[in-house]
Enzyme design. Structure first.
Site, PDB file in Angstrom:
ATOM      1  CG  ASP A 195      -1.208  -6.749   4.941  1.00 42.71           C
ATOM      2  OD1 ASP A 195      -2.230  -6.717   5.645  1.00 42.71           O
ATOM      3  OD2 ASP A 195      -1.063  -7.818   4.973  1.00 42.71           O
TER       4      ASP A 195
ATOM      5  CE  LYS B  57      -0.316 -11.163   6.138  1.00 44.57           C
ATOM      6  NZ  LYS B  57      -1.447 -11.200   5.661  1.00 44.57           N
TER       7      LYS B  57
ATOM      8  CE  LYS C   2       2.635  -9.808   3.501  1.00 48.51           C
ATOM      9  NZ  LYS C   2       0.704  -9.452   3.249  1.00 48.51           N
TER      10      LYS C   2
END
Length: 294
Positions: A139, A238, A202
């Site tokens: 991430d 996400k 995300k």
């Protein structure tokens, strides 16, 4: 007009903040309650990236964190486990050593999380080190300063190079929607990340800026839908940053399922929620009694 501006100009994704807010309200009114089912709650639990990202994390605390995931497998074997354990990159070797559950992935934040403010070479090296240590998923944060300077080539080059450093591991690009604020900025950042090779986009780090919002999720999912229609490539979504209750998680599930379709919420391959508090709250609702397992 360069290719990045052209990608943005060609997009038909809605960027009126008022229209986005109205559409989110409409989706939730029509579809939220139809998703309030035991099997959906179990599916959402199976989509959690169980996260510990504290300055006080240590080898011991992270090992104990992982042991709770191992214990869950033994004590609640009738329920699906979480999707992944998300830690700082230096703790990946600890997670790899302690984790016994093969279906739970190891995720690491990297690329100078959460600010993304360092040399590009350092970001790329950190991603490579995390993958070499055993991370299945990475991430990273979109370089916001370059984005606001409209240096889209630098933004996409950095994401592409970090994706290359991931090798076979997934790359999730955090947009930091609380800093982007507007639907237009969120759309533009989403498109740049998608075309740079992100496997997931995300919402937030949950650190300096406001966390996930349903409006941001809607815009991001519309970008994923449009990108899929043009390229045939499925990219995940996400939500992270402040998602802590079952009702909140269910609302994000409803947005994703409505905009992107059933394929995005089957299993956890394309839908995740990054959380530290959600797991216990959701588990309590699944079991029908207050539970503080994690």
């Amino acid at each position: 007009m360069d290719k990045y501006q052209q990608i943005i100009a060609d997009s038909k994704v809605e960027v009126s903040d008022e229209a986005v807010k109205a559409r989110v309200a409409e989706i939730l009114e029509k579809h939220l309650e139809e998703n309030r089912k035991p099997e959906v709650l179990r599916s959402i639990f199976n989509s959690i990236d169980l996260t510990t990202l504290k300055s006080t994390d240590s080898q011991r605390s992270v090992a104990e964190f992982v042991e709770r995931v191992n214990a869950f497998e033994h004590e609640h074997g009738d329920l699906p486990n979480v999707a992944a354990i998300c830690v700082y990159p230096n703790f990946v070797p600890i997670v790899r050593t302690v984790l016994d559950v093969t279906e739970v992935d190891i995720a690491a934040v990297a690329g100078s999380f959460p600010s993304a403010q360092t040399f590009a070479e350092v970001k790329i090296a950190e991603v490579a080190l995390a993958v070499e240590s055993g991370a299945d998923e990475i991430d990273v944060v979109l370089p916001l300063g370059d984005f606001f300077d409209r240096d889209y080539e630098e933004v996409t080059d950095q994401i592409s190079e970090m994706k290359h450093s991931c090798r076979d591991s997934l790359l999730k690009v955090i947009l930091e929607t609380g800093a982007l604020k507007t639907a237009e900025n969120i759309r533009n950042a989403s498109l740049l990340s998608l075309y740079a090779g992100a496997d997931f986009i995300k919402t937030s780090t949950g650190k300096e800026y406001a966390g996930a919002t349903l409006e941001a999720a809607y815009v991001m999912c519309e970008c994923i839908r449009e990108y899929h229609e043009k390229t045939g490539r499925m990219v995940g979504f996400k939500a992270s940053g402040g998602v802590s209750t079952t009702d909140e998680a269910l609302a994000y599930y409803t947005i994703v399922r409505t905009v992107l379709g059933e394929k995005w919420v089957e299993g956890n391959e394309y839908f995740r929620i990054g959380a530290s508090r959600l797991a216990n709250n959701l588990l309590s609702d699944i079991l029908g009694e207050e539970t503080k397992f994690f």
